[in-house]
Design an enzyme around this catalytic site. Structure first.
Site, PDB file in Angstrom:
ATOM      1  CG  ASP A 148      12.690 -54.207 -31.196  1.00  0.00           C
ATOM      2  OD1 ASP A 148      13.299 -53.228 -30.723  1.00  0.00           O
ATOM      3  OD2 ASP A 148      11.682 -54.709 -30.664  1.00  0.00           O
ATOM      4  CB  SER A 151      11.869 -57.327 -28.583  1.00  0.00           C
ATOM      5  OG  SER A 151      12.101 -57.338 -29.984  1.00  0.00           O
ATOM      6  CG  ASN A 195      10.849 -63.799 -28.200  1.00  0.00           C
ATOM      7  OD1 ASN A 195      10.682 -63.083 -27.216  1.00  0.00           O
ATOM      8  ND2 ASN A 195      11.056 -65.100 -28.117  1.00  0.00           N
ATOM      9  CD1 TRP A 252       7.490 -61.339 -33.061  1.00  0.00           C
ATOM     10  CD2 TRP A 252       6.077 -61.402 -34.799  1.00  0.00           C
ATOM     11  NE1 TRP A 252       6.965 -60.075 -33.220  1.00  0.00           N
ATOM     12  CE2 TRP A 252       6.103 -60.091 -34.263  1.00  0.00           C
ATOM     13  CE3 TRP A 252       5.256 -61.681 -35.883  1.00  0.00           C
ATOM     14  CZ2 TRP A 252       5.314 -59.057 -34.796  1.00  0.00           C
ATOM     15  CZ3 TRP A 252       4.479 -60.653 -36.431  1.00  0.00           C
ATOM     16  CH2 TRP A 252       4.510 -59.370 -35.887  1.00  0.00           C
ATOM     17  CE1 TYR A 261       4.638 -55.900 -29.835  1.00  0.00           C
ATOM     18  CE2 TYR A 261       3.505 -57.996 -30.001  1.00  0.00           C
ATOM     19  CZ  TYR A 261       4.636 -57.220 -30.194  1.00  0.00           C
ATOM     20  OH  TYR A 261       5.758 -57.785 -30.732  1.00  0.00           O
ATOM     21  CG  ASP A 305      13.846 -50.000 -28.343  1.00  0.00           C
ATOM     22  OD1 ASP A 305      13.946 -50.664 -29.396  1.00  0.00           O
ATOM     23  OD2 ASP A 305      12.821 -49.993 -27.644  1.00  0.00           O
ATOM     24  CB  THR A 351      11.019 -46.871 -29.901  1.00  0.00           C
ATOM     25  OG1 THR A 351      10.213 -45.697 -29.752  1.00  0.00           O
ATOM     26  CG2 THR A 351      12.325 -46.639 -29.145  1.00  0.00           C
TER      27      THR A 351
END
Length: 396
Positions: free
Chosen positions: A100, A103, A105, A107, A145, A285, A288
């Site tokens: 992505d 963003s 991070n 995780w 979110y 992006d 999305t």
């Protein structure tokens, strides 16, 4: 003897060179994903996640604050999600991940996740005690979110992509995941490919670590996304350079406005040859599928497409008239990047099983655009972190 020693040395150096070159084009195969049509609910969920990610109400700029090489072959699910494999720890624990650029991070679900976190239990979970290279961090981690807050604990471990091994990477072990957001996804977690200013707690992103550890010759990654439904080969993410066989012509580069999101200047937008907007900002992006437009352009474009508005900020289009819809052109760096109706019209199934057609142009209550996979699937995109620029060319 001298000849044999020289020959052996030459072969040894050649092997080292070959290994280095091969390390930049490592292709990781993906699992098969059967083809099916997205439901209207899934389109709405994608829009909800997009709006929650940016969480902005206006302004000229995107929000910029939040509390060798390898190739990833990407799985394409519904033309909505593109994911590829990584592993974390020693021995490696495998995860299918969403890559992505919106963003920053990294995780994954934790083996210690709550019994109430359905999404966590439907995916592979990271077991810290099973990794000999796990290093505890202890800091709490949270990302908001639309349906709740994903939370957990930070840790360090090695992250492997293909043959690239990123050492001492800080990531989050999610112990609570929000409602249904990640329940039906084909990815377990997210690899954020944005810049550190948008990372929670300003944690060093994975690609920055790759560059610092000199695992790639060039601090560049590039996306090639196929748009033909769900395929065994949904596309390719290349770390460390470009694959010129995946695009035609030359890349048009523009400088980044800010090294936070992948944000750049958008010269103008044309619909059917008529300019409707000038001098906007845009963000590329990969997280999305949609094209998020400022309020004015959102209304103009969907009206010109003959769309029927709904109470959920969707626009329904007449499926029998798709071929007559206009080309929509984004002018970037003085070059024209057009989208045809087949690019920006999304098919979905209604609650009663009937087929409907939806506009991919969704509303963003801000004065910038989000160009998601609808655009990136049509145009090969090079994310050049080293030179703080982004480049586009027609995908092959």
């Amino acid at each position: 003897m001298h000849f044999l020693i020289s020959l052996w040395l030459s072969l040894w150096l050649l092997c080292l060179f070959w290994a280095k070159c091969q390390g930049q084009l490592i292709r990781v195969p993906m699992q098969f994903q059967a083809s099916f049509m997205a439901s209207r609910r899934q389109h709405r969920a994608g829009r909800s996640s997009l709006l929650a990610k940016y969480n902005v109400a206006g302004g000229q700029e995107a929000a910029t604050s939040r509390n060798g090489g390898a190739t990833e072959t990407l799985d394409n699910r519904l033309n909505l999600e593109y994911a590829g494999p990584i592993s974390i720890g020693s021995p490696g624990q495998p995860f299918n991940m969403l890559f992505d650029t919106g963003s920053a991070n990294l995780w994954v679900p934790s083996a210690e996740c709550s019994a109430k976190s359905v999404a966590c239990h439907r995916h592979h979970r990271y077991n810290a005690s099973a990794s000999s290279t796990f290093v505890p961090d202890g800091r709490r981690f949270s990302i908001a979110y639309g349906t709740g807050s994903l939370s957990g604990i930070l840790a360090q471990d090695m992250v492997t992509i293909g043959q690239l091994v990123v050492r001492n990477q800080t990531f989050a072990m999610a112990t609570h995941e929000p409602g249904p957001t990640f329940v039906d996804t084909n990815f377990a977690g997210i690899v954020g490919l944005g810049f550190r200013p948008i990372a929670e707690q300003r944690i060093k992103p994975l690609f920055e670590s790759m560059c610092e550890q000199q695992l790639v010759d060039e601090c560049v990654f590039s996306f090639y996304l196929k748009r033909n439904g769900s395929e065994r080969m949904g596309g390719e993410l290349l770390f460390g350079g470009l694959d010129k066989s995946k695009f035609s012509g030359t890349l048009t580069y523009v400088p980044l406005t800010h090294a936070a999101y992948w944000q750049f200047p958008l010269d103008a937008i044309e619909v059917g040859g008529t300019a409707i907007s000038h001098h906007r900002q845009a963000i590329a992006d990969t997280g999305t599928s949609l094209l998020a437009a400022p309020p004015r352009e959102y209304l103009i474009i969907n009206s010109l497409l003959g769309g029927l508005p709904t109470s959920n900020n969707e626009y329904l289009l007449n499926c029998s008239e798709i071929d007559s819809l206009p080309e929509i052109v984004f002018i970037i760096g003085g070059q024209r990047f057009g989208l045809q109706p087949r690019d920006y019209v999304m098919s979905a199934t209604n609650d009663d099983g009937s087929r409907i057609c939806l506009s991919a142009f969704t509303l963003m209550e801000a004065e910038f655009w989000i160009l998601g996979d609808v655009f990136i699937g049509r145009y090969y995109t090079a994310f050049d972190a080293g030179h703080r620029r982004i480049g586009f060319a027609p995908a092959a």
